[in-house]
Design a protein around this motif. Structure first.
Motif, PDB file in Angstrom:
ATOM      1  N   GLY A  50      -1.745   1.554  -7.355  1.00 49.74           N
ATOM      2  CA  GLY A  50      -0.879   1.245  -8.350  1.00 49.74           C
ATOM      3  C   GLY A  50       0.753   0.789  -8.235  1.00 49.74           C
ATOM      4  O   GLY A  50       1.295   1.135  -7.118  1.00 49.74           O
ATOM      5  N   PRO A  51       1.479   0.737  -9.556  1.00 48.65           N
ATOM      6  CA  PRO A  51       2.696   0.400  -9.201  1.00 48.65           C
ATOM      7  C   PRO A  51       3.563   1.675  -9.005  1.00 48.65           C
ATOM      8  O   PRO A  51       3.207   2.576  -9.692  1.00 48.65           O
ATOM      9  N   VAL A  52       4.576   1.611  -8.469  1.00 50.04           N
ATOM     10  CA  VAL A  52       5.600   2.488  -7.783  1.00 50.04           C
ATOM     11  C   VAL A  52       6.523   3.179  -9.388  1.00 50.04           C
ATOM     12  O   VAL A  52       7.017   1.881  -9.746  1.00 50.04           O
ATOM     13  N   ARG A  53       6.957   4.086  -9.516  1.00 50.26           N
ATOM     14  CA  ARG A  53       7.857   4.540 -10.305  1.00 50.26           C
ATOM     15  C   ARG A  53       8.676   5.776  -9.591  1.00 50.26           C
ATOM     16  O   ARG A  53       8.377   6.805  -9.289  1.00 50.26           O
ATOM     17  N   VAL A  54       9.944   5.280  -9.125  1.00 52.87           N
ATOM     18  CA  VAL A  54      10.894   6.144  -8.362  1.00 52.87           C
ATOM     19  C   VAL A  54      11.491   6.958  -9.261  1.00 52.87           C
ATOM     20  O   VAL A  54      12.447   6.465 -10.247  1.00 52.87           O
ATOM     21  N   ALA A  55      11.693   8.155  -9.355  1.00 48.48           N
ATOM     22  CA  ALA A  55      12.439   8.971 -10.156  1.00 48.48           C
ATOM     23  C   ALA A  55      13.200  10.315  -9.443  1.00 48.48           C
ATOM     24  O   ALA A  55      12.296  10.969  -8.619  1.00 48.48           O
ATOM     25  N   ALA A  56      14.491  10.530  -9.900  1.00 50.15           N
ATOM     26  CA  ALA A  56      15.092  11.379  -9.114  1.00 50.15           C
ATOM     27  C   ALA A  56      15.181  12.546 -10.057  1.00 50.15           C
ATOM     28  O   ALA A  56      15.433  13.614  -9.771  1.00 50.15           O
TER      29      ALA A  56
ATOM     30  N   LEU B 118      25.321  10.538  -7.395  1.00 54.00           N
ATOM     31  CA  LEU B 118      24.935  10.245  -6.367  1.00 54.00           C
ATOM     32  C   LEU B 118      23.318   9.937  -6.126  1.00 54.00           C
ATOM     33  O   LEU B 118      22.818  10.723  -7.011  1.00 54.00           O
ATOM     34  N   PRO B 119      22.924   8.813  -5.521  1.00 51.43           N
ATOM     35  CA  PRO B 119      21.362   8.919  -5.354  1.00 51.43           C
ATOM     36  C   PRO B 119      20.750  10.141  -4.769  1.00 51.43           C
ATOM     37  O   PRO B 119      21.471  10.902  -3.824  1.00 51.43           O
ATOM     38  N   PRO B 120      19.252  10.062  -4.627  1.00 49.90           N
ATOM     39  CA  PRO B 120      18.967  11.278  -4.288  1.00 49.90           C
ATOM     40  C   PRO B 120      18.994  11.648  -2.589  1.00 49.90           C
ATOM     41  O   PRO B 120      19.288  10.528  -1.943  1.00 49.90           O
ATOM     42  N   TYR B 121      19.127  12.683  -2.193  1.00 47.39           N
ATOM     43  CA  TYR B 121      19.509  13.124  -0.764  1.00 47.39           C
ATOM     44  C   TYR B 121      18.297  13.178   0.052  1.00 47.39           C
ATOM     45  O   TYR B 121      17.146  13.243  -0.439  1.00 47.39           O
TER      46      TYR B 121
ATOM     47  N   ALA C   3      13.968   6.294  -0.719  1.00 47.27           N
ATOM     48  CA  ALA C   3      14.959   5.487  -0.180  1.00 47.27           C
ATOM     49  C   ALA C   3      13.965   4.035   0.224  1.00 47.27           C
ATOM     50  O   ALA C   3      14.440   2.921   0.351  1.00 47.27           O
ATOM     51  N   ARG C   4      12.684   4.120   0.771  1.00 38.19           N
ATOM     52  CA  ARG C   4      11.839   3.243   1.179  1.00 38.19           C
ATOM     53  C   ARG C   4      11.105   2.505   0.116  1.00 38.19           C
ATOM     54  O   ARG C   4      10.259   1.298   0.586  1.00 38.19           O
ATOM     55  N   LEU C   5      11.071   3.062  -1.108  1.00 35.43           N
ATOM     56  CA  LEU C   5      10.342   2.372  -1.996  1.00 35.43           C
ATOM     57  C   LEU C   5      10.897   2.248  -3.255  1.00 35.43           C
ATOM     58  O   LEU C   5      12.202   2.876  -3.337  1.00 35.43           O
TER      59      LEU C   5
END
Length: 787
Positions: A697-703, A657-660, A767-769
């Motif tokens: 800078g650019p975003v890196r989303v990491a769980a 599942l994605p991050p809670y 969730a928003r980025l």
């Protein structure tokens, strides 16, 4: 004769060998031979040959009459056995069988002869109708006839009558194979037999013919091999090894080929003769668990409370295996009794992840991190329970704090000695005794250490006081420069400082691993290896350390400048602030040091559970047992293994599942659809100031750290929460944004140490980025703005 042989006794690898003609056992052997697997040479005697025998001997009518007229299946079977005994194979069948035997064996060689029944749903296992050590040029036709006679055993007659199968349609084939004289033989399961876990091959081996014949003179050696690596993860049985690790890996790979050819998990009979493995027989594994049922690892539906991933969730960020969850419960009850007083637990699982029940924690008077402006629903905790919780927590911390240093003194050496003792244990009984004798007492000692050190952080007030005097950036620099008593970095900053010293050559790899190799992103999950267990981790750590060394040196200079600024602006307050920071540093080092040693203890617990998996041959299935069930397994009680398939499936589903959310109010269904990303609402995200400064800078989303492995220099790291295990990633980040943390969290502390901006408590940031968005992070104001 050759024509009769082809019709009645085709070779083993005949492409047209279907179960109707050669039976289930024969068809399985034919598939293995056609797949190029090393199968014992042999041939089939088909169901057509059986029918021809019944026709030529005239037995068809008398046999059917005996079945219909007999008082019982047993009476019919006895009469029919006498009929078969009086009728040898007619010449054309006898010749076909002998001709086929001559093609696979020499004059003096022996063969095995086995009945092979066609597919029949619900058909019972054949009665003993297997003949071994049959002279190929002697009694072979008689053994074939006796296999045919087994079709009319009392068991088979009774089954056909119960199932409504006409006796007229019954037929049986025979499988004849060259008899081997193996050095070692046995049975292999291509998956774990009880749990069905696909990551483990289980091999049983005995000296000589062993499992390939009816006689089994000695207990087997049992070997568990990990798939696909081929690593032997455990063995039991005789002291002398029948198969080396290399041979076991070779056999496991052969088993995988059999499974691929069969298209399903299989049980394989094998033999080792003259240095080569041969597959004797393979059939589907029966009784394996199936279905798609899962358990509910979710405490939120029961009460309308506020749950937060800050604090406890920061320490244990992932989905917990059942073993880890049982150990966490043990820790919370022993080390932090106020969090688990009289059944009013201030923590729980949300989709398998550890969350704090903020409502109950508040009611018990316990420290809990909740962003400003967030309403915490009240929990119905009796006043008496709340009072007991507060007093118990306060008393334990006050009385135990005096012992904290004593508890920590020598603890690393004791843990290392414990891991060595665990590795040396040779039997399940000895390992179980070691739990009660040494491992459990050491764990309770670590729990008392955490209680003695006090729980939580007290950095917010110190930082705010400094910021009022010299500003946020200077305050962060001053905090980053604080050292523990004796001049060492604070325990929370130790791994990062150690990486820098490693890169500079001030610390060798062995010393770093000995001191900090237990710290990782999942250091309280016993199923996850520690960094010290990963040979590929150290080179990456050195690279991160080189970047950290530059940033830390720059930070030390900034700290000196900040102190100079304080002395210039507030000369009378500088000395008092140094004393206040020294007190804070002692408390912070005590708390983080205790947590670090608790993580070291969890490495010992991991070593214990891994060894239990080796000695019981259950491998990583033991992580899906509670610690109590692991101890039961070591005692010989394997009933809990049947729960493993459902638990493993539950674990994998929750992990996928994605991050809670960092904060959860009321009931929460982890499997329900999540709100999509809203471009307008993502334009500006508010959080808390974690570390001052600005960066874009650019975003890196990491769980997880694995998701962040591709983080590039200058990217903004966005995640739910971090801990000390994320330290190697921070030097590459231009800024850090987290959802669950607070200004006194690891994320904020690491960012301050390195001088990079951080915003914490930014709810729903993941969730928003999304990766690739360009943002500006204002660590002073606590905001993230899309550019």
């Amino acid at each position: 004769m050759a024509g009769d042989e082809g019709a009645f006794a085709p070779p083993l690898g005949d492409a047209g060998a279907d179960p109707a003609a050669v039976g289930r056992t024969g068809a399985a052997a034919a598939r293995l031979a056609a797949a190029g697997l090393p199968v014992t040479p042999g041939f089939h005697v088909t169901t057509g040959a059986y029918r021809r025998y019944m026709e030529l001997t005239g037995l068809r009518g008398p046999v059917l009459t005996a079945v219909r007229s007999a008082a019982s299946p047993a009476e019919a079977a006895a009469a029919i056995a006498e009929m078969f005994a009086r009728h040898h194979l007619p010449t054309e069948l006898d010749g076909a069988v002998r001709w086929a035997a001559a093609r696979i064996s020499g004059r003096d060689e022996r063969v095995s002869v086995r009945a092979s029944h066609p597919d029949a749903p619900g058909e019972p296992a054949p009665p003993p109708a297997d003949f071994w050590d049959v002279p190929a040029d002697g009694d072979l036709p008689r053994a074939v006839r006796d296999c045919w006679a087994s079709l009319w055993s009392a068991d088979r007659i009774a089954h056909r009558e119960r199932a409504g199968v006409p006796h007229e349609d019954a037929a049986v084939a025979v499988l004849v194979q060259k008899q081997l004289l193996p050095d070692v033989a046995g049975v292999l399961s291509t998956v774990a037999p009880v749990t069905g876990s696909p990551g483990r091959v289980v091999i049983n081996a005995v000296r000589g013919a062993g499992a390939t014949s009816p006689d089994r003179p000695a207990p087997p050696e049992t070997i568990a091999v990990a798939r696909p690596s081929g690593r032997v993860i455990g063995r039991t049985g005789p002291a002398g090894r029948l198969l080396s690790d290399a041979r076991a890996a070779e056999l496991a790979a052969l088993g995988a080929r059999v499974e691929e050819a069969a298209g399903e998990p299989a049980e394989v009979q094998w033999a080792l003769e003259d240095g080569a493995f041969t597959v004797l027989e393979a059939h589907p594994l029966e009784g394996l668990p199936g279905g798609d049922a899962v358990e509910a690892w979710n405490d939120t539906p029961h009460v309308d409370h506020l749950w937060t991933a800050a604090g406890l969730g920061e320490a244990v960020p992932g989905v917990m295996t059942p073993c880890t969850w049982s150990l966490v419960q043990m820790f919370m009850g022993r080390a932090l009794p106020a969090w688990s007083v009289r059944g009013y637990r201030a923590y729980g699982r949300v989709g398998g992840r550890l969350y704090t029940d903020a409502s109950r924690a508040r009611a018990l008077g316990l420290p809990v991190r909740v962003p400003p402006g967030v309403r915490v629903p009240r929990a119905g905790v009796p006043t008496a329970a709340a009072a007991v919780g507060v007093l118990e927590g306060a008393w334990g911390a006050r009385t135990g704090r005096r012992r904290a240093a004593d508890l920590r003194d020598g603890f690393p050496a004791r843990c290392e000695a414990l891991r060595a003792r665990i590795a040396d244990v040779r039997t399940p009984g000895e390992l179980r005794a070691l739990w009660h004798e040494a491992v459990r007492p050491a764990f309770l000692n670590a729990c008392r250490m955490v209680e003695a050190a006090g729980y939580g952080r007290a950095g917010d007030g110190v930082r705010d006081g400094l910021a009022r005097l010299v500003g946020g950036e200077a305050a962060d620099a001053m905090l980053a420069g604080v050292r523990a008593p004796g001049g060492e970095p604070l325990a929370g900053s130790g791994p990062l400082d150690g990486l820098a010293r490693l890169a500079r050559g001030d610390l060798d790899a062995a010393a770093y691993v000995r001191r900090w190799g237990h710290r990782g992103p999942y250091e309280f999950e016993v199923a996850e290896p520690r960094p010290a267990e990963d040979p590929g981790w150290l080179p990456q750590a050195r690279a991160a350390g080189a970047d950290a060394a530059v940033l830390l040196e720059r930070r030390r200079a900034a700290s000196r400048d900040a102190w100079r600024l304080l002395r210039e602006r507030h000369p009378r307050k500088a000395a008092a602030m140094r004393r206040r920071l020294a007190r804070w540093a002692r408390a912070e080092d005590r708390r983080e040091g205790a947590r670090s040693e608790l993580a070291r203890m969890f490495w010992v617990l991991r070593a214990y559970v891994v060894r239990a998996g080796e000695l019981t041959l259950q491998g990583d299935d033991v992580f899906h047992l509670t610690i109590g069930e692991v101890l039961g397994l070591l005692r010989g009680d394997d009933a809990a293994l049947r729960r493993v398939p459902v638990r493993r499936r539950t674990y994998e589903r929750y992990r996928a599942l994605p991050p809670y959310p960092a904060l959860i109010r009321g009931a929460f269904d982890p499997f329900a659809p999540r709100p999509g990303r809203d471009g307008a609402s993502a334009a500006r995200i508010s959080g808390l100031a974690g570390a001052a400064g600005r960066a874009a800078g650019p975003v890196r989303v990491a769980a997880s750290p694995a998701d962040a492995a591709g983080l590039r220099d200058g990217e903004i790291l966005v995640t739910t929460a971090t801990n000390a295990g994320w330290a190697p990633l921070f030097p590459r980040a231009a800024a850090v944004v987290t959802e669950a943390d607070a200004p006194a969290s690891h994320a904020a502390a690491l960012a301050r140490d390195l001088g990079i901006p951080a915003v914490v408590g930014a709810l729903d940031a993941t969730a928003r980025l999304r990766t690739g968005d360009r943002v500006e992070v204002d660590g002073t104001g606590g905001t993230v703005t899309r550019l």
